[in-house]
Enzyme design. Structure first.
Site, PDB file in Angstrom:
ATOM      1  N   LYS A   1       1.037  -1.259   0.034  1.00 40.16           N
ATOM      2  CA  LYS A   1       0.283   0.013   0.021  1.00 40.16           C
ATOM      3  C   LYS A   1       0.825   1.153  -0.198  1.00 40.16           C
ATOM      4  CE  LYS A   1      -1.841   1.562   4.067  1.00 40.16           C
ATOM      5  NZ  LYS A   1      -1.551   3.035   4.304  1.00 40.16           N
ATOM      6  N   ASN A   2       1.815   1.207   1.194  1.00 36.81           N
ATOM      7  CA  ASN A   2       2.527   2.648   0.995  1.00 36.81           C
ATOM      8  C   ASN A   2       3.488   2.844   0.029  1.00 36.81           C
ATOM      9  OD1 ASN A   2       1.027   3.220   3.238  1.00 36.81           O
ATOM     10  ND2 ASN A   2       2.437   2.737   4.814  1.00 36.81           N
TER      11      ASN A   2
ATOM     12  N   CYS B   1      -5.884  13.338  13.215  1.00 34.03           N
ATOM     13  CA  CYS B   1      -5.735  11.801  12.749  1.00 34.03           C
ATOM     14  C   CYS B   1      -5.598  10.892  13.892  1.00 34.03           C
ATOM     15  CB  CYS B   1      -4.392  11.663  12.052  1.00 34.03           C
ATOM     16  SG  CYS B   1      -3.986   9.982  11.470  1.00 34.03           S
TER      17      CYS B   1
ATOM     18  N   ARG C   1       0.303  14.320  13.243  1.00 37.94           N
ATOM     19  CA  ARG C   1       1.019  14.332  11.921  1.00 37.94           C
ATOM     20  C   ARG C   1       0.934  15.538  11.026  1.00 37.94           C
ATOM     21  NH1 ARG C   1      -1.592   8.710   9.672  1.00 37.94           N
ATOM     22  NH2 ARG C   1       0.545   8.614   8.366  1.00 37.94           N
TER      23      ARG C   1
ATOM     24  N   GLN D   1       6.876  19.704   7.050  1.00 32.63           N
ATOM     25  CA  GLN D   1       8.233  19.413   6.621  1.00 32.63           C
ATOM     26  C   GLN D   1       8.080  19.222   4.981  1.00 32.63           C
ATOM     27  OE1 GLN D   1      11.325  19.301   8.330  1.00 32.63           O
ATOM     28  NE2 GLN D   1       9.590  19.928   9.623  1.00 32.63           N
TER      29      GLN D   1
ATOM     30  N   ASP E   1       4.436   0.546  11.994  1.00 36.13           N
ATOM     31  CA  ASP E   1       3.326  -0.320  11.467  1.00 36.13           C
ATOM     32  C   ASP E   1       3.252  -1.534  11.925  1.00 36.13           C
ATOM     33  OD1 ASP E   1       2.507   2.280  10.323  1.00 36.13           O
ATOM     34  OD2 ASP E   1       3.312   1.782   8.333  1.00 36.13           O
TER      35      ASP E   1
ATOM     36  N   ARG F   1      -8.885  -0.722   4.564  1.00 39.04           N
ATOM     37  CA  ARG F   1      -7.990   0.515   3.941  1.00 39.04           C
ATOM     38  C   ARG F   1      -6.478  -0.144   3.522  1.00 39.04           C
ATOM     39  NH1 ARG F   1      -7.229   5.725   7.189  1.00 39.04           N
ATOM     40  NH2 ARG F   1      -5.917   5.963   5.383  1.00 39.04           N
TER      41      ARG F   1
HETATM   42  N1  EPU Z   1       5.973  14.699  10.779  1.00 40.16           N
HETATM   43  C1  EPU Z   1       6.003  16.112  11.107  1.00 40.16           C
HETATM   44  N2  EPU Z   1       5.915  17.104   9.982  1.00 40.16           N
HETATM   45  C2  EPU Z   1       5.871  16.515   8.624  1.00 40.16           C
HETATM   46  C3  EPU Z   1       5.934  15.362   8.489  1.00 40.16           C
HETATM   47  C4  EPU Z   1       5.977  14.409   9.470  1.00 40.16           C
HETATM   48  O1  EPU Z   1       6.021  16.527  12.283  1.00 40.16           O
HETATM   49  O2  EPU Z   1       5.890  17.556   7.866  1.00 40.16           O
HETATM   50  C5  EPU Z   1       6.211  13.772  11.867  1.00 40.16           C
HETATM   51  C6  EPU Z   1       4.751  13.037  12.236  1.00 40.16           C
HETATM   52  O3  EPU Z   1       3.836  13.602  12.787  1.00 40.16           O
HETATM   53  C7  EPU Z   1       5.384  11.600  12.729  1.00 40.16           C
HETATM   54  C8  EPU Z   1       6.693  11.517  12.181  1.00 40.16           C
HETATM   55  O4  EPU Z   1       7.189  12.662  11.654  1.00 40.16           O
HETATM   56  O5  EPU Z   1       5.417  11.977  14.186  1.00 40.16           O
HETATM   57  C9  EPU Z   1       6.949  10.389  11.101  1.00 40.16           C
HETATM   58  O6  EPU Z   1       5.951  10.518  10.275  1.00 40.16           O
HETATM   59  P1  EPU Z   1       5.736  10.513   8.506  1.00 40.16           P
HETATM   60  O7  EPU Z   1       5.867  11.693   7.796  1.00 40.16           O
HETATM   61  O8  EPU Z   1       7.074   9.366   8.266  1.00 40.16           O
HETATM   62  O9  EPU Z   1       4.748   9.569   8.409  1.00 40.16           O
HETATM   63  P2  EPU Z   1       3.672   9.461   6.933  1.00 40.16           P
HETATM   64  O10 EPU Z   1       4.665   9.812   5.693  1.00 40.16           O
HETATM   65  O11 EPU Z   1       2.582  10.431   7.091  1.00 40.16           O
HETATM   66  C10 EPU Z   1       4.015   6.840   6.454  1.00 40.16           C
HETATM   67  C11 EPU Z   1       3.000   5.857   6.264  1.00 40.16           C
HETATM   68  C12 EPU Z   1       2.364   5.286   7.722  1.00 40.16           C
HETATM   69  C13 EPU Z   1       3.472   5.174   8.570  1.00 40.16           C
HETATM   70  C14 EPU Z   1       4.503   6.135   8.760  1.00 40.16           C
HETATM   71  C15 EPU Z   1       5.939   5.900   9.643  1.00 40.16           C
HETATM   72  C16 EPU Z   1       2.279   6.173   3.933  1.00 40.16           C
HETATM   73  C17 EPU Z   1       1.116   6.379   3.125  1.00 40.16           C
HETATM   74  N3  EPU Z   1       2.096   6.407   5.386  1.00 40.16           N
HETATM   75  O12 EPU Z   1       3.241   8.094   7.000  1.00 40.16           O
HETATM   76  O13 EPU Z   1       1.403   4.303   7.422  1.00 40.16           O
HETATM   77  O14 EPU Z   1       3.215   4.824   9.981  1.00 40.16           O
HETATM   78  O15 EPU Z   1       5.225   6.742   7.590  1.00 40.16           O
HETATM   79  O16 EPU Z   1       6.622   4.932   9.114  1.00 40.16           O
HETATM   80  O17 EPU Z   1       3.280   5.792   3.676  1.00 40.16           O
HETATM   81  C18 EPU Z   1      -0.105   2.710   7.997  1.00 40.16           C
HETATM   82  O18 EPU Z   1       0.152   2.196   6.632  1.00 40.16           O
HETATM   83  O19 EPU Z   1      -0.830   2.200   8.638  1.00 40.16           O
HETATM   84  C19 EPU Z   1       0.651   4.045   8.080  1.00 40.16           C
HETATM   85  C20 EPU Z   1       0.017   4.830   9.109  1.00 40.16           C
END
Ligand code: EPU
Length: 419
Positions: free
Chosen positions: A22-23, A116, A121, A125, A304, A396
């Site tokens: 998925k990701n 969320c 989240r 960045q 995850d 999902r």
């Molecule tokens: N964060 C910030 N600012 C940003 C971006 C991230 O503060 O601009 C923080 C987030 O709040 C969090 C940390 O940085 O505390 C890491 O978040 P990340 O951005 O890596 O998460 P994401 O990209 O939103 C993806 C996966 C998630 C998975 C996380 C961590 C996808 C579509 N989603 O989310 O998958 O948990 O990386 O590995 O790739 C799931 O599949 O169930 C899922 C939630």
């Protein structure tokens, strides 16, 4: 609303093929926006989130054709650069259209995702990186409004490791003028898979899979073909289920090389794990041993997989300390696991799970995708009947989970909410 009904206590045996990730699929589908020529994808999982992504791309004017696990996307006639709130709020990954739209069309309006269940989240960045590349960005009426005649290569250091942040910036940089360096980049295999898809479209990217990605911008990308990598989280979820119930299962079409942290923890829990090129066989006899976990960016232990391993610790011998460092609110499954008889104490971002000899079936509620997976695992071992409500969360990210578990010998079925 649909529920799952599980009668626990049946070991799992047999073989199951792992679906596409998925990701990886979600960002790669968004990458289709970077080119006016078609992108042909294989091994795309049949998930609710993939359907949402197709709906969003359709809204933007991307033509799609889907046959089984194959999806062809044609962004030759994009008609809108706006990702509306009603789609973004149901799937945060929708933010992944921001970089591609801005890079190719010079503008984008993408709704802020809002709150969320698993944490705040923010997307600061993503915004900071695009600003470094010369974008003018404002927040208007709940939307990120971004403009740039042409993005310029830049050196970006993200404040923390962010998976979709890295992906958005890497996609945007493919069409920027000059070289972009992303420092502190996410090393997740899904980032590497996206990079491979972009390279197939003509992008010039070095260092994907490391914490320093260098993108040499090109004038345009062309069409391409890509096979989406296997889902390491889905694979890990099946393996945790077998470790909890006992039995022996072989996963095929898997990518064990991306699963070191998960496989190490399963061995530590007492499972026999044998790995082939694209297969993993796990066998488990007797009760698992509790394991300590600390979630971390890849190659550390994946957030995850946290809920699934916590379910395993619930019935293990000994006590496990589970520390969640990525999301501040990812322990919502704890209250539900306690309804099944688990002994868990939470202190801040740490949960101490004292294994009990058995769980007892009860009605529980899924709160997010991976929490649902943890509850399914707990239900598979709990004595008697467990019903899990709100399983749209599970749909999902897992393709026909109950049918595939049933094929392995689980007593599990989907029922209408009123049943
Ligand atoms: N964060 C910030 N600012 C940003 C971006 C991230 O503060 O601009 C923080 C987030 O709040 C969090 C940390 O940085 O505390 C890491 O978040 P990340 O951005 O890596 O998460 P994401 O990209 O939103 C993806 C996966 C998630 C998975 C996380 C961590 C996808 C579509 N989603 O989310 O998958 O948990 O990386 O590995 O790739 C799931 O599949 O169930 C899922 C939630």
């Amino acid at each position: 609303m649909e529920k799952l009904r599980i009668e626990g206590g049946h070991p799992l045996r047999g073989e199951v093929a792992v679906a596409g990730a998925k990701n990886a699929a979600l960002p790669i589908m968004c990458a289709a926006l970077l080119s006016g020529e078609p992108l042909a994808l294989a091994n795309v999982p049949q998930l609710h989130d993939v359907a949402t992504a197709l709906k969003l791309l359709d809204r933007l004017g991307v033509k799609s054709r889907r046959a089984g696990d194959r999806v062809e996307l044609d962004a030759g006639a994009v008609a809108s650069v706006e990702a509306p709130y009603e789609l973004v709020r149901t799937m945060r990954a929708s933010i992944l259209v921001l970089g591609p739209l801005l890079a190719r069309f010079g503008e984008a309006r993408v709704s802020l995702p809002g709150g969320c269940a698993i944490g705040q989240r923010p997307v600061d960045q993503h915004i900071k990186g695009l600003q470094a590349m010369g974008a003018q960005i404002s927040i208007e009426h709940g939307y990120v409004v971004a403009k740039a005649a042409r993005l310029k290569g830049a050196r970006i250091v993200t404040d923390m490791v962010t998976v979709t942040g890295t992906e958005n910036l890497m996609m945007a940089a493919t069409l920027a003028d000059g070289e972009t360096v992303i420092e502190n980049a996410a090393r997740e295999p899904e980032v590497l898979d996206l990079a491979a898809a972009l390279v197939a479209m003509g992008a010039r990217i070095d260092g994907a899979g490391t914490d320093r990605i260098v993108v040499h911008g090109v004038e345009r990308l062309h069409g391409g073909e890509h096979r989406v990598m296997a889902d390491r989280i889905e694979a890990g979820t099946f393996l945790c289920a077998v470790a909890a119930t006992g039995g022996e299962v072989t996963l095929t079409q898997a990518l064990p090389a991306t699963m070191d942290a998960t496989l190490d923890k399963l061995r530590e829990a007492g499972a026999g794990v044998e790995v082939g090129g694209d297969s993993i066989r796990l066998s488990m006899k007797g009760r698992p041993r509790a394991v300590d976990l600390r979630t971390a960016p890849y190659p550390g232990f994946a957030t995850d997989m946290q809920a699934q391993f916590m379910a395993l610790d619930c019935i293990a011998e000994g006590a496990g300390v589970v520390t969640e460092t990525i999301f501040e609110n990812r322990f919502m499954h704890v209250l539900e696991l306690q309804r099944l008889g688990a002994d868990i104490a939470i202190e801040g971002n740490t949960a101490v799970v004292r294994g009990v000899p058995g769980l007892s079936g009860a009605a529980v509620m899924a709160t997010d995708l991976r929490a649902s997976a943890g509850l399914v695992i707990a239900g598979l071992v709990a004595e008697g009947e467990t019903t899990i409500d709100r399983i749209y969360h599970l749909d999902r990210g897992y393709e026909q989970m109950e049918a595939r578990l049933a094929a392995l010998g689980a007593r599990i079925e989907r029922i209408r909410g009123s049943a």
